[in-house]
Design a protein around this motif. Sequence first.
Motif, PDB file in Angstrom:
ATOM      1  N   GLN A 219      35.921  29.151  51.545  1.00 48.50           N
ATOM      2  CA  GLN A 219      36.863  29.171  50.434  1.00 48.50           C
ATOM      3  C   GLN A 219      36.235  29.740  49.167  1.00 48.50           C
ATOM      4  O   GLN A 219      36.947  30.174  48.261  1.00 48.50           O
TER       5      GLN A 219
ATOM      6  N   TYR B 257      37.141  33.457  45.426  1.00 46.24           N
ATOM      7  CA  TYR B 257      37.667  32.249  46.054  1.00 46.24           C
ATOM      8  C   TYR B 257      39.027  32.544  46.665  1.00 46.24           C
ATOM      9  O   TYR B 257      39.691  33.530  46.309  1.00 46.24           O
ATOM     10  N   THR B 258      39.415  31.701  47.613  1.00 39.81           N
ATOM     11  CA  THR B 258      40.667  31.956  48.323  1.00 39.81           C
ATOM     12  C   THR B 258      41.734  30.891  48.072  1.00 39.81           C
ATOM     13  O   THR B 258      42.916  31.156  48.269  1.00 39.81           O
ATOM     14  N   ASN B 259      41.340  29.707  47.634  1.00 40.93           N
ATOM     15  CA  ASN B 259      42.270  28.596  47.502  1.00 40.93           C
ATOM     16  C   ASN B 259      42.940  28.610  46.128  1.00 40.93           C
ATOM     17  O   ASN B 259      42.276  28.442  45.105  1.00 40.93           O
ATOM     18  N   SER B 260      44.259  28.785  46.103  1.00 41.51           N
ATOM     19  CA  SER B 260      44.997  28.864  44.834  1.00 41.51           C
ATOM     20  C   SER B 260      45.020  27.533  44.087  1.00 41.51           C
ATOM     21  O   SER B 260      45.356  27.494  42.904  1.00 41.51           O
ATOM     22  N   MET B 261      44.664  26.440  44.757  1.00 45.62           N
ATOM     23  CA  MET B 261      44.669  25.133  44.103  1.00 45.62           C
ATOM     24  C   MET B 261      43.430  24.922  43.220  1.00 45.62           C
ATOM     25  O   MET B 261      43.409  24.017  42.392  1.00 45.62           O
TER      26      MET B 261
ATOM     27  N   LYS C 213      41.415  36.216  41.917  1.00 44.99           N
ATOM     28  CA  LYS C 213      40.649  35.083  42.441  1.00 44.99           C
ATOM     29  C   LYS C 213      39.164  35.419  42.417  1.00 44.99           C
ATOM     30  O   LYS C 213      38.450  35.330  43.442  1.00 44.99           O
TER      31      LYS C 213
END
Lengths: 114, 115
Positions: free
Chosen positions: B3, B25-29, B71
Amino acid sequence: DGGITQSPKYLFRKEGQNVTLSCEQNLNHDAMYWYRQDPGQGLRLIYYSQIVNDFQKGDIAEGYSVSREKKESFPLTVTSAQKNPTAFYLCASRPTQGRIEPQHFGDGTRLSIL
Amino acid sequence: DQQVKQNSPSLSVQEGRISILNCDYTNSMFDYFLWYKKYPAEGPTFLISISSIKDKNEDGRFTVFLNKSAKHLSLHIVPSQPGDSAVYFCAASASYGGSQGNLIFGKGTKLSVKP
């Protein structure tokens, strides 16, 4: 001085033996964490605890156990079920009240197999 | 699946020049990002952080830039000094949800600053 103390700095384990790594903090932090670092790798989360008497598994909890009986202490036991325990183990803590704060780390324990 | 990615395992820079370390990073949260500096056989030391409501944060010689649409974040060190030679880890977390405050780390970039 406030900080996180990990002991011992170096630890050797025999086959089939459980060993316990100590982590103590006097920062009055609620949350505590255990990570494992392997060569060329980032830190991977083993267990974490947000409050006394409660803890959660991280990404690589198999073969490890923890307890959180006191706010300042979060010992990690590496059990004989952990087949590849040789690594650098890091403990961290952070406050949980108010805005998000960074985690602060101890100086680590290097565990090796005899 | 990673991530948080630091695609450059190493970086070499001349003293006095700028060092730029990158992280994706890959997680939008994720909404809180940190950089840590680590010397061998020591624990990581917190360097600088940035919240997703900002796109830049400065602290002395260190500046972190965040591009949410891409990101991507980067750490700039200006001017670089030999004492900056260390492994730099990028980390990200989400401020809500069951894993609030838990950090996801990249694999690190080893920075060497040559005199």
